[in-house]
Motif scaffolding. Structure first.
Motif, PDB file in Angstrom:
ATOM      1  N   TYR A   1       0.858  -1.185   0.000  1.00 40.87           N
ATOM      2  CA  TYR A   1       0.000   0.000   0.000  1.00 40.87           C
ATOM      3  C   TYR A   1       0.897   1.239   0.000  1.00 40.87           C
ATOM      4  O   TYR A   1       1.789   1.377   0.849  1.00 40.87           O
ATOM      5  CB  TYR A   1      -0.897   0.026   1.232  1.00 40.87           C
ATOM      6  CG  TYR A   1      -1.765  -1.208   1.387  1.00 40.87           C
ATOM      7  CD1 TYR A   1      -3.019  -1.266   0.793  1.00 40.87           C
ATOM      8  CD2 TYR A   1      -1.327  -2.309   2.127  1.00 40.87           C
ATOM      9  CE1 TYR A   1      -3.830  -2.394   0.937  1.00 40.87           C
ATOM     10  CE2 TYR A   1      -2.121  -3.439   2.276  1.00 40.87           C
ATOM     11  CZ  TYR A   1      -3.370  -3.478   1.681  1.00 40.87           C
ATOM     12  OH  TYR A   1      -4.163  -4.587   1.823  1.00 40.87           O
ATOM     13  N   VAL A   2       0.665   2.145  -0.955  1.00 44.28           N
ATOM     14  CA  VAL A   2       1.507   3.327  -1.094  1.00 44.28           C
ATOM     15  C   VAL A   2       0.638   4.564  -1.287  1.00 44.28           C
ATOM     16  O   VAL A   2      -0.263   4.568  -2.127  1.00 44.28           O
ATOM     17  CB  VAL A   2       2.479   3.207  -2.285  1.00 44.28           C
ATOM     18  CG1 VAL A   2       3.493   4.352  -2.262  1.00 44.28           C
ATOM     19  CG2 VAL A   2       3.204   1.863  -2.294  1.00 44.28           C
TER      20      VAL A   2
ATOM     21  N   VAL B   1      -3.979   6.813  -3.387  1.00 45.00           N
ATOM     22  CA  VAL B   1      -3.432   5.630  -2.715  1.00 45.00           C
ATOM     23  C   VAL B   1      -3.577   4.442  -3.653  1.00 45.00           C
ATOM     24  O   VAL B   1      -4.627   4.270  -4.286  1.00 45.00           O
ATOM     25  CB  VAL B   1      -4.160   5.346  -1.385  1.00 45.00           C
ATOM     26  CG1 VAL B   1      -3.591   4.091  -0.721  1.00 45.00           C
ATOM     27  CG2 VAL B   1      -4.053   6.537  -0.439  1.00 45.00           C
ATOM     28  N   VAL B   2      -2.518   3.615  -3.761  1.00 46.08           N
ATOM     29  CA  VAL B   2      -2.592   2.411  -4.582  1.00 46.08           C
ATOM     30  C   VAL B   2      -2.311   1.179  -3.734  1.00 46.08           C
ATOM     31  O   VAL B   2      -1.545   1.233  -2.760  1.00 46.08           O
ATOM     32  CB  VAL B   2      -1.607   2.453  -5.773  1.00 46.08           C
ATOM     33  CG1 VAL B   2      -2.011   3.522  -6.765  1.00 46.08           C
ATOM     34  CG2 VAL B   2      -0.178   2.658  -5.312  1.00 46.08           C
TER      35      VAL B   2
ATOM     36  N   GLN C   1      -1.334  -3.574 -10.186  1.00 49.07           N
ATOM     37  CA  GLN C   1      -2.254  -2.752  -9.415  1.00 49.07           C
ATOM     38  C   GLN C   1      -3.518  -3.542  -9.083  1.00 49.07           C
ATOM     39  O   GLN C   1      -4.154  -4.126  -9.953  1.00 49.07           O
ATOM     40  CB  GLN C   1      -2.625  -1.489 -10.184  1.00 49.07           C
ATOM     41  CG  GLN C   1      -3.587  -0.578  -9.432  1.00 49.07           C
ATOM     42  CD  GLN C   1      -3.849   0.731 -10.141  1.00 49.07           C
ATOM     43  OE1 GLN C   1      -2.924   1.449 -10.472  1.00 49.07           O
ATOM     44  NE2 GLN C   1      -5.120   1.039 -10.381  1.00 49.07           N
ATOM     45  N   LEU C   2      -3.876  -3.546  -7.794  1.00 51.39           N
ATOM     46  CA  LEU C   2      -5.090  -4.208  -7.326  1.00 51.39           C
ATOM     47  C   LEU C   2      -6.245  -3.221  -7.238  1.00 51.39           C
ATOM     48  O   LEU C   2      -7.387  -3.561  -7.554  1.00 51.39           O
ATOM     49  CB  LEU C   2      -4.831  -4.865  -5.971  1.00 51.39           C
ATOM     50  CG  LEU C   2      -3.656  -5.860  -5.934  1.00 51.39           C
ATOM     51  CD1 LEU C   2      -3.445  -6.384  -4.519  1.00 51.39           C
ATOM     52  CD2 LEU C   2      -3.898  -7.003  -6.908  1.00 51.39           C
TER      53      LEU C   2
ATOM     54  N   ALA D   1      -9.457  -1.958   2.681  1.00 54.27           N
ATOM     55  CA  ALA D   1      -8.156  -2.491   2.268  1.00 54.27           C
ATOM     56  C   ALA D   1      -8.266  -3.424   1.068  1.00 54.27           C
ATOM     57  O   ALA D   1      -7.292  -3.603   0.328  1.00 54.27           O
ATOM     58  CB  ALA D   1      -7.484  -3.213   3.437  1.00 54.27           C
ATOM     59  N   LYS D   2      -9.421  -4.015   0.823  1.00 51.80           N
ATOM     60  CA  LYS D   2      -9.579  -4.949  -0.293  1.00 51.80           C
ATOM     61  C   LYS D   2     -10.013  -4.263  -1.584  1.00 51.80           C
ATOM     62  O   LYS D   2      -9.684  -4.727  -2.673  1.00 51.80           O
ATOM     63  CB  LYS D   2     -10.587  -6.037   0.078  1.00 51.80           C
ATOM     64  CG  LYS D   2     -10.080  -7.010   1.129  1.00 51.80           C
ATOM     65  CD  LYS D   2     -11.067  -8.142   1.357  1.00 51.80           C
ATOM     66  CE  LYS D   2     -10.525  -9.151   2.359  1.00 51.80           C
ATOM     67  NZ  LYS D   2     -11.473 -10.274   2.599  1.00 51.80           N
ATOM     68  N   THR D   3     -10.743  -3.163  -1.446  1.00 56.00           N
ATOM     69  CA  THR D   3     -11.321  -2.532  -2.644  1.00 56.00           C
ATOM     70  C   THR D   3     -10.854  -1.101  -2.880  1.00 56.00           C
ATOM     71  O   THR D   3     -10.984  -0.598  -4.002  1.00 56.00           O
ATOM     72  CB  THR D   3     -12.846  -2.516  -2.535  1.00 56.00           C
ATOM     73  OG1 THR D   3     -13.234  -1.661  -1.438  1.00 56.00           O
ATOM     74  CG2 THR D   3     -13.393  -3.918  -2.305  1.00 56.00           C
TER      75      THR D   3
END
Length: 583
Positions: free
Chosen positions: A79-80, A87-88, A97-98, A141-143
């Motif tokens: 996570y950045v 935020v990615v 990339q998620l 955190a998931k989406t």
């Protein structure tokens, strides 16, 4: 569980080996671990094989701007936080990339301090980030979907007394604004998200084409600029504020009118004059500044939170803020549950030089007269590493100077006084690393002389004359960086490496005996932790001015860093996250 545990079995000493825990092979929090030592137990990359590092992957953020973030890696996801607060979430093995959160920046909000963000916190299925338009945001955190969004400063974004524009034949046009934002990565304590605001001591600077232009002169002028800073705790589920600690005291902010720093250095103060002006400037505390620039560290054994504060406001010019200006330029300790005050140590009372306590503090243990002491250390812009008993703030020692020092605590003159370290530092916001086994702290620092000068704009158009000062970084070949290893137990320098460019970004150390840091010309470097010998260099397209991290995934140790430079320091900006590993 540690790598090895020793037990007694049948009268025999037996060594049992255990796998390293998930938190020890990833990078779960801003400081790497709960002591913020930025030291990894990973040993796959060693002094002998580091020269063989190859690029594992890179991610193009699409945002070319000053990049200061520390990536957080949990459960295989990186996570950045990006400049301007996108935020990615990335697959830590491949860089895929998620999801991406795109921040709706408030364009009407007075941004003071550039686009940089220093990281996120991840806990309980949420990612928390602070923004330059002073919002604390929770994401899934998931989406990446927004859970809540809280403007932490309310309506009081800042206070500015209007002053006439200064037109200086040497400096050019000078103006200024005040605005509160957030640069630091949040910290999580139990069910509380903790974060502080910055920019509250911002006064007058050279006019710039944008908020991220290279630093020219910093100008000090008496007046009412900014507001008080604060550190605050927010409910993790709702974003509602639970407590707030103001970094400037409303009562007795003038303190004891000390004539020396707490470690014994003389200060050039006219105490009688300051006391005589107290009544005139009785409300100066309202604009007192003391930004909270860097992420706090929380003692896992006591629940005490430690962080540093910025300079008082107005910056440099002290005539309109008589007294010690508590708690500016200080190391502070609070109860993480309630925000209640525990102790403080003011490094520079009545700071007139911009000696913010900017580098994040770090926790470790030392032994004094045979007794273990829980300690806290902080690398100062002054060029000393300060060490305290973290239970009560008692000053234990300061290190040998890790940068050259000249004319420190001298006031400006009309001819100009050359000072170093100056407003750049010493150690600026860059976090240090501690290798507790080797008993070393590693500090990335700056040698950059500045000219401290007194100016006077004569009376004109019915306006009174204006007296003010400037601190200008000198474009001199003398400026350089210094990576220093200091003995934790006595403060002595063990080794030191000079680099071509001033070092701004931070340090990572590993159990295999390596120290990583980046340079603005475009390289990530690895040094021998025992000798300072350079072992590897990874070239990059832009400046490496963010803290590197390491993590292991699928049995491979990785080294990662944000490659986006730093325009404020004149280093080429970019838009990549780069990751290396062994073939």
């Amino acid at each position: 569980m540690h790598l090895k545990d020793i037990i007694w079995m049948g009268g025999l000493l037996t060594v049992l080996s255990f796998p390293v825990s998930a938190t020890e092979i990833e990078w779960p929090v801003y400081g790497g671990d709960n002591l913020h030592q930025r030291h990894s137990k990973l040993t796959q990359i060693t002094k002998n094989n580091v020269s063989g590092l190859v690029e594992a992957w890179e991610f193009d953020t699409g945002i070319n701007a000053t990049f200061q973030a520390t990536p957080v890696v949990q459960d295989g996801v990186m996570y950045v936080s990006l400049p301007f607060n996108d935020v990615v979430a990335l697959d830590a093995a491949s860089g895929k990339q998620l999801w991406r959160y795109e921040h709706d920046l408030d364009e009407d909000y007075p941004i003071c301090c550039g686009p940089a963000n220093r990281g996120v916190a991840v806990s309980n299925g949420m990612v928390f980030t602070g923004t330059i338009d002073a919002r604390l945001i929770a994401l899934d955190a998931k989406t990446g979907e927004k859970r809540w969004d809280n403007r932490v400063v309310g309506d009081n974004t800042g206070i500015r007394e209007e002053v006439s524009r200064l037109d200086d034949s040497e400096l050019g046009s000078v103006s200024g604004t005040s605005g509160a934002g957030i640069n630091m990565a949040p910290m999580i304590y139990q069910d509380t998200v903790i974060i502080g605001i910055t920019g509250v001591g911002y006064g007058l600077h050279l006019d710039a084409t944008d908020s991220d232009s290279p630093l020219g002169a910093v100008v000090g002028i008496a007046g009412k600029y900014g507001r008080r800073g604060f550190m605050a705790g927010y409910d993790m589920k709702t974003g509602k504020q639970k407590w707030q600690f103001d970094t400037i005291k409303s009562k007795n902010w003038e303190g004891d009118f000390v004539t020396k720093t707490a470690d014994g250095v003389e200060l050039p103060r006219d105490i009688a004059k300051e006391r005589a002006s107290l009544e005139k400037y009785s409300d100066a505390w309202r604009y007192g500044g003391a930004s909270a620039w860097s992420t706090p560290v929380i003692d896992p054994y006591t629940g005490i939170l430690h962080f540093g504060t910025g300079n008082p406001s107005p910056q440099m010019e002290g005539s309109s803020r008589p007294g010690d200006n508590l708690y500016s330029s200080s190391l502070l300790a609070l109860d993480a549950n309630s925000g209640d005050y525990r102790w403080h140590y003011q490094q520079v009372p009545h700071d007139s030089w911009g000696y913010d306590v900017a580098s994040p503090p770090v926790l470790f243990e030392i032994t004094i007269k045979g007794k273990p002491i829980p300690a806290i250390g902080q690398a100062g812009k002054t060029g000393w590493f300060y060490v305290h008993d973290r239970r009560n703030g008692k000053f234990l020692y300061k290190s040998e100077a890790f940068v050259p020092q000249k004319n420190m605590f001298e006031l400006p003159t009309s001819e100009g006084t050359i000072i170093y370290p100056g407003v750049m530092g010493g150690a600026n916001w860059s976090p240090v690393s501690v290798d507790a086994r080797r008993r070393l702290v590693f500090i990335a620092a700056i040698h950059w002389p500045v000219e401290y000068k007194l100016h006077q704009q004569p009376a004109r158009n019915g306006e009174a004359a204006i007296r003010y000062s400037s601190m200008s970084p000198l474009n001199t070949p003398e400026k350089h960086g210094l990576l220093t290893a200091i003995d934790l137990d006595n403060g002595e320098i063990v080794w030191q490496v000079k680099t071509e460019n001033p070092l701004i970004g931070g340090v990572l150390s590993t159990a295999s005996g390596l120290v990583f840091t980046g340079e603005g010309r475009g390289e990530l470097m690895a040094f021998d932790a025992d000798s300072g010998e350079k072992r590897w260099s990874g070239k990059t397209e832009a400046g490496v001015n963010a803290p590197p991290i390491t993590y292991s995934i699928n049995g491979k140790q990785h080294i990662a860093v944000a490659v986006g430079g730093n325009r404020l320091f004149g280093f080429k900006t970019g838009q990549k996250i780069k990751v290396w590993r062994l073939p």
